[in-house]
Enzyme design. Structure first.
Site, mmCIF file in Angstrom:
data_model
loop_
_atom_site.group_PDB
_atom_site.id
_atom_site.type_symbol
_atom_site.label_atom_id
_atom_site.label_comp_id
_atom_site.label_asym_id
_atom_site.label_seq_id
_atom_site.Cartn_x
_atom_site.Cartn_y
_atom_site.Cartn_z
ATOM 1 N N HIS A 94 0.839 -1.201 0.000
ATOM 2 C CA HIS A 94 0.000 0.000 0.000
ATOM 3 C C HIS A 94 0.870 1.244 0.000
ATOM 4 C CE1 HIS A 94 1.258 -0.411 4.173
ATOM 5 N NE2 HIS A 94 1.171 0.919 4.194
ATOM 6 N N THR A 153 0.755 4.625 2.089
ATOM 7 C CA THR A 153 0.106 5.333 3.198
ATOM 8 C C THR A 153 -0.109 6.803 2.835
ATOM 9 O OG1 THR A 153 1.310 3.930 4.770
ATOM 10 C CG2 THR A 153 0.322 5.943 5.660
ATOM 11 N N HIS A 211 5.261 6.456 -1.019
ATOM 12 C CA HIS A 211 6.017 5.239 -1.341
ATOM 13 C C HIS A 211 5.174 3.998 -1.068
ATOM 14 C CE1 HIS A 211 6.183 5.478 2.980
ATOM 15 N NE2 HIS A 211 6.357 4.160 2.955
ATOM 16 N N THR A 233 6.131 0.407 0.726
ATOM 17 C CA THR A 233 7.176 -0.380 1.388
ATOM 18 C C THR A 233 7.151 -1.806 0.823
ATOM 19 O OG1 THR A 233 7.052 0.882 3.439
ATOM 20 C CG2 THR A 233 7.950 -1.344 3.601
HETATM 21 O O1 ACK Z 1 5.187 1.339 4.961
HETATM 22 P P1 ACK Z 1 4.368 2.398 5.545
HETATM 23 O O2 ACK Z 1 4.053 3.612 4.794
HETATM 24 O O3 ACK Z 1 4.954 2.791 6.971
HETATM 25 O O4 ACK Z 1 3.032 1.745 6.074
HETATM 26 C C1 ACK Z 1 3.040 1.531 7.448
HETATM 27 C C2 ACK Z 1 1.703 1.915 8.055
HETATM 28 O O5 ACK Z 1 1.845 3.252 8.520
HETATM 29 C C3 ACK Z 1 1.300 1.021 9.226
HETATM 30 O O6 ACK Z 1 2.304 0.973 10.160
HETATM 31 C C4 ACK Z 1 3.156 3.722 8.279
HETATM 32 N N1 ACK Z 1 3.579 4.479 9.457
HETATM 33 C C5 ACK Z 1 3.830 4.013 10.710
HETATM 34 N N2 ACK Z 1 4.147 5.020 11.538
HETATM 35 C C6 ACK Z 1 4.095 6.161 10.810
HETATM 36 C C7 ACK Z 1 4.318 7.536 11.095
HETATM 37 N N3 ACK Z 1 4.653 7.967 12.306
HETATM 38 N N4 ACK Z 1 4.176 8.417 10.080
HETATM 39 C C8 ACK Z 1 3.843 8.025 8.839
HETATM 40 N N5 ACK Z 1 3.620 6.737 8.509
HETATM 41 C C9 ACK Z 1 3.743 5.819 9.467
HETATM 42 C C10 ACK Z 1 4.020 2.517 8.005
#
Ligand code: ACK
Length: 218
Positions: free
Chosen positions: A69, A71, A149, A151
């Site tokens: 995904h 985010t 992005h 992941t």
């Molecule tokens: O890979 P990602 O974008 O990085 O997707 C996961 C998702 O939320 C569930 O954990 C993202 N994530 C976790 N903590 C944060 C944060 N503090 N700020 C922005 N994205 C985050 C994580």
């Protein structure tokens, strides 16, 4: 009472269609395989292993982090700043459940994370939360949406939030005019080394990823 309120999710984002997830995973796998065979990569292997001459299996090095995904807003069930406002934003309500096409413009890896860079359209940027870049790198003026992005994997003990932070570090280097060391022209695009184990493969033909804007509760 709490039962009448809308629950705020862990995060909002675009979720890649299952068939495309498989396609992207195999694309990343091929990329890692190619990279591992390059002399230029072997030369910098100690970035990943901490010691010279040691072998590394990149496919095992980066662990799967589940559903692919992009985010938009990390809400942490309402605990993250601005999450309630985001959840109530009209554009978020309007677009919820809608399909969208994400443009993947690069693959990147660091000793911590493996990811795909997403270039958001004007329309998609309407769902991008304010301050996502500033929050991560307060001192820089990074373009809105440059943290976007997917992941693809993380090294052992590394949380997926790191992928966006690694991407911003790369974007910052590019913004500062660091050209990196253009290493090779691969079938998928050109490969650049930015030092400290940071590699970017700019895709010759951006990959279009069908995705659904939704949220994840866990
Ligand atoms: O890979 P990602 O974008 O990085 O997707 C996961 C998702 O939320 C569930 O954990 C993202 N994530 C976790 N903590 C944060 C944060 N503090 N700020 C922005 N994205 C985050 C994580």
């Amino acid at each position: 009472g709490p039962l009448e309120e809308t629950a705020i999710p862990l995060f909002f984002g675009w979720f890649l269609c299952p068939s495309f997830q498989e396609k992207l995973k195999s694309m990343a796998k091929d990329f890692l395989k190619t990279l591992a065979g390059l002399e230029a990569f072997k030369k910098h292997l100690s970035d990943f292993t901490g010691e010279a001459e040691k072998e590394v299996d990149l496919e095992k090095f980066f662990q799967d982090k589940g559903m692919l995904h992009c985010t938009t807003k990390f809400c942490d069930y309402g605990k993250a700043e601005g999450s309630k406002e985001y959840a109530e934003q009209q554009s978020v309500k309007d677009r919820y459940g809608n399909m969208s096409e994400l443009t993947l413009s690069a693959l990147f890896l660091t000793p911590r994370t493996l990811g795909a860079r997403v270039s958001l359209s004007e329309e998609q940027l309407q769902l991008w939360p304010t301050g996502a870049e500033k929050e991560a790198v307060p001192d820089a003026n990074l373009p809105i949406g440059s943290r976007a992005h997917v992941t693809l994997g993380c090294a052992e003990g590394v949380e997926p939030v790191q992928t966006g932070l690694d991407l911003l570090e790369l974007v910052q280097l590019q913004q500062q005019g660091q050209e990196g060391e253009q290493v090779e022209d691969l079938e998928l695009g050109s490969l650049t080394y930015y030092g400290k184990g940071m590699w970017v493969l700019s895709l010759k033909e951006p990959t279009v990823a069908p995705a659904c804007f939704s949220s994840y509760y866990g």
